[in-house]
Motif scaffolding. Structure first.
Motif, short mmCIF file in Angstrom:
data_model
loop_
_atom_site.label_atom_id
_atom_site.label_comp_id
_atom_site.label_asym_id
_atom_site.label_seq_id
_atom_site.Cartn_x
_atom_site.Cartn_y
_atom_site.Cartn_z
N ARG A 14 0.76 -1.41 -0.11
CA ARG A 14 -0.09 -0.07 -0.07
C ARG A 14 0.74 1.34 -0.04
O ARG A 14 0.56 2.33 -0.22
CB ARG A 14 -0.91 -0.08 1.31
CG ARG A 14 -1.87 -1.22 1.34
CD ARG A 14 -3.09 -0.66 2.01
NE ARG A 14 -3.77 0.47 1.81
CZ ARG A 14 -4.84 0.80 2.47
NH1 ARG A 14 -5.14 0.33 3.47
NH2 ARG A 14 -5.32 2.05 2.22
N LYS A 54 -0.25 0.23 -9.37
CA LYS A 54 -1.77 -0.23 -9.62
C LYS A 54 -1.90 -1.33 -8.48
O LYS A 54 -1.38 -2.47 -8.43
CB LYS A 54 -1.83 -0.77 -10.90
CG LYS A 54 -3.23 -1.35 -11.07
CD LYS A 54 -3.44 -1.93 -12.53
CE LYS A 54 -4.53 -2.97 -12.75
NZ LYS A 54 -4.47 -3.81 -13.56
N SER A 55 -2.93 -1.39 -7.57
CA SER A 55 -3.24 -2.41 -6.95
C SER A 55 -4.70 -2.33 -6.32
O SER A 55 -5.09 -1.08 -6.27
CB SER A 55 -2.23 -2.49 -5.70
OG SER A 55 -2.64 -3.37 -4.67
N TYR A 56 -5.28 -3.47 -5.93
CA TYR A 56 -6.51 -3.39 -5.70
C TYR A 56 -6.69 -3.18 -4.29
O TYR A 56 -7.63 -2.98 -3.62
CB TYR A 56 -7.46 -4.57 -6.01
CG TYR A 56 -7.86 -4.64 -7.47
CD1 TYR A 56 -8.73 -3.84 -8.23
CD2 TYR A 56 -6.81 -5.42 -8.40
CE1 TYR A 56 -8.95 -3.64 -9.30
CE2 TYR A 56 -7.08 -5.03 -9.62
CZ TYR A 56 -8.12 -4.49 -10.34
OH TYR A 56 -8.12 -4.35 -11.56
N PRO A 86 -5.63 -0.45 -2.32
CA PRO A 86 -5.27 0.94 -2.75
C PRO A 86 -3.86 1.50 -2.03
O PRO A 86 -3.80 1.29 -0.96
CB PRO A 86 -6.69 1.85 -2.35
CG PRO A 86 -7.27 1.22 -1.33
CD PRO A 86 -6.97 -0.22 -1.69
N SER A 87 -3.45 2.46 -2.63
CA SER A 87 -2.16 2.81 -2.03
C SER A 87 -2.36 4.05 -1.16
O SER A 87 -3.37 4.82 -1.28
CB SER A 87 -1.36 3.68 -3.30
OG SER A 87 -0.74 2.80 -4.35
N GLU A 89 -2.16 7.43 0.30
CA GLU A 89 -1.61 8.82 0.06
C GLU A 89 -0.60 9.42 0.73
O GLU A 89 -0.36 9.33 1.74
CB GLU A 89 -2.78 9.68 0.05
CG GLU A 89 -3.95 9.67 -0.87
CD GLU A 89 -5.10 10.58 -0.78
OE1 GLU A 89 -4.95 11.86 -0.85
OE2 GLU A 89 -6.30 10.20 -0.42
#
Lengths: 332, 332
Positions: free
Chosen positions: B52, B57-59, B61-62, B64
């Motif tokens: 994260r 791209k990852s399901y 989510p990164s 912030e």
């Protein structure tokens, strides 16, 4: 005169004609009660046979050295002492690379050349069609509107997978190795798009362009770098059917490639090896559907038919050069 | 004084303390109707958080940049204007790395410290236990008498997977990185055998010795060369659960490894990425089973508890050195 092709020695890397030995026998063949005498009409040559020629541990058992090679064969019954078969019947089964052979009928299916050409029982109505249909449905679980990528798309299995996926309402992208094959995918088999892996500068980018919403199903006949490019585009819950790995069958060193694990975990994706014989209970249902589609003209096929028993080894070897379009069959 | 840990910049390779920034705020926190004020008691640090922290791209989510990092947290309600929570309640949820924070209660579960120690709701009775139980059952589909290999076996998830597999009657082999961990697998967690990947001369051969009939399930927390060694030993119809890939989370180049496709197709094996949040409908059933086993003494656990809010980043970084035994938790 009866001819037989034996496995003479195990291929290292790409198979060559010297891996095979021709045997000729002039003895007249006698059959006993319960047996039939078969004359070979069509022989199927398939990439997976390469695996059986290795000694490596495999659940597809290895061929024995100095024994006949076997594959899918259509043969004519020319003498019968078995009540289930009569002279003139045609059968399909896993049989020897041999012009004539004796069988007790076990594992043979009668096929009807008046309903469809005999060779189709090795292809679209045989193991090839069953592999395409059952691999796609049992592992791929396609849903209309999804996107599928098929590698080895112009091959026997791949071209049927793409057509079935179209019938089921998917967006279908094929990967193959010549512009001629790509054209055929689109005009003859109804694929939505194709990528020529020999001329593409960036297969990954090409897939992104053709599948902007990502790839839901990947029907993989080849493995190797083509598959690596697909992984960058898989969607959440993607299903990847590993049907073959023609790109690595001839490798003498164990091949390496991108680690798939991070792609799978990130996308909760599934990857499963498919061998059609595990799904024998589904064959009748699948055959019925394939025959219906064929009769309705919804399914078409390409065969590369090579003439002559002596050409079986070369036809097999040519598979690894991509010389076939669709199903590669030797007519005796 | 309220402290917060922000993601200052994205790690390249292994995370360092400089990726994080501490913020201190002396403003008194006021809550509105429907809100509660939480004081953090325990913070879970987990390898998956590394994913994260990347922009990839990852399901999952990164995170912030310049926002608080989040993970599983146990917190005490110290003020409430929400009728579902009262002062003194403890809750678990995905919360900020922050000593105090405001919540509307959404996504929080009340936990009962009198039934089990509060920290277990981050571990065996939290996401860790659910991951072990559901990954093993939903993808692994274990059958008594089968053999399972667990990588990262001394980790939080791995040690629970092994115990559940023992309860279900499997032969359980764990792979971990120190002799001390291997001893613990056997004496504390009841594994049948263990392999120290740091001292093993040939992991593949060691697995063969311990699993002469092959491996039916592989619960993979690590990826990389350890997994390569397992592939040589998988059985027909093997199931491989990809739960994590700690060996590659910090790689800056895409990692390569043995091509898995030939192993999967040869063995009709299945490999699937597992993310626990996809199985939320199964949480109640799983929690019930895990609590029962814990009360019955059939399930035990190890925690590495680090003291002090300021040590959260270091505790997280230490995961990648294997410094934890079992679940790594920071007590505030």
């Amino acid at each position: 005169m009866n001819k037989t092709i034996l496995l003479n020695n195990r291929p290292e890397g790409k198979p060559t004609v010297s891996n095979f030995e021709f045997l000729t026998d002039n003895t007249e063949i006698e059959i006993k009660k319960g047996e039939i005498l078969l004359e070979t009409a069509y022989v199927s040559v398939d990439p997976y046979l390469r695996g059986r020629m290795s000694a490596a541990k495999s659940y597809v058992p290895s061929f024995e050295l100095n024994k006949p090679v076997q594959s899918g064969v259509i043969a004519k019954v020319i003498a019968s002492k078995n009540e289930n078969f009569k002279e003139g019947d045609f059968v399909s089964g896993m049989l020897n690379w041999q012009t004539q052979q004796v069988s007790n009928g076990e594992g043979l299916l009668k096929v009807d050349g008046s309903k469809a050409p005999l060779s189709t029982y090795l292809g679209v109505l045989g193991m090839t069609g069953l592999t395409a249909y059952l691999g796609l449905n049992q592992i791929g679980k396609p849903v209309a509107g999804e996107t599928i990528v098929v590698s080895g798309a112009a091959g026997a299995v791949g071209s049927i997978v793409g057509q079935i996926a179209k019938i089921m309402g998917l967006n279908v992208i094929g990967i193959a190795g010549t512009d001629e094959k790509i054209a055929m995918l689109k005009t003859k088999f109804g694929f939505d798009a194709g990528i020529n892996y020999n001329t593409s500068k960036d297969i990954n980018a090409d897939i992104k362009k053709l599948a902007p919403n990502g790839v839901d199903i990947y029907f993989d006949n080849v493995g190797g770098p083509i598959s690596d490019a697909v992984f960058f585009n898989i969607n959440r819950f993607a299903r990847i059917i590993i049907c073959g790995a023609i790109s690595v069958y001839n490798e003498t060193e164990l091949p390496t490639s991108l680690s798939v694990q991070p792609f799978l975990v990130k996308n909760s994706a599934l990857m499963q090896g498919f061998i059609v014989s595990n799904y024998a209970d589904k064959f009748p249902e699948a055959m019925k559907q394939l025959s219906t589609w064929l009769l309705e003209g919804k399914l078409t096929y390409t065969e590369t038919i090579i003439d002559g028993f002596d050409n079986i080894p070369n036809a097999f070897i040519d598979l690894f050069e991509g010389k076939n379009k669709g199903k590669m069959i030797v007519k005796i």
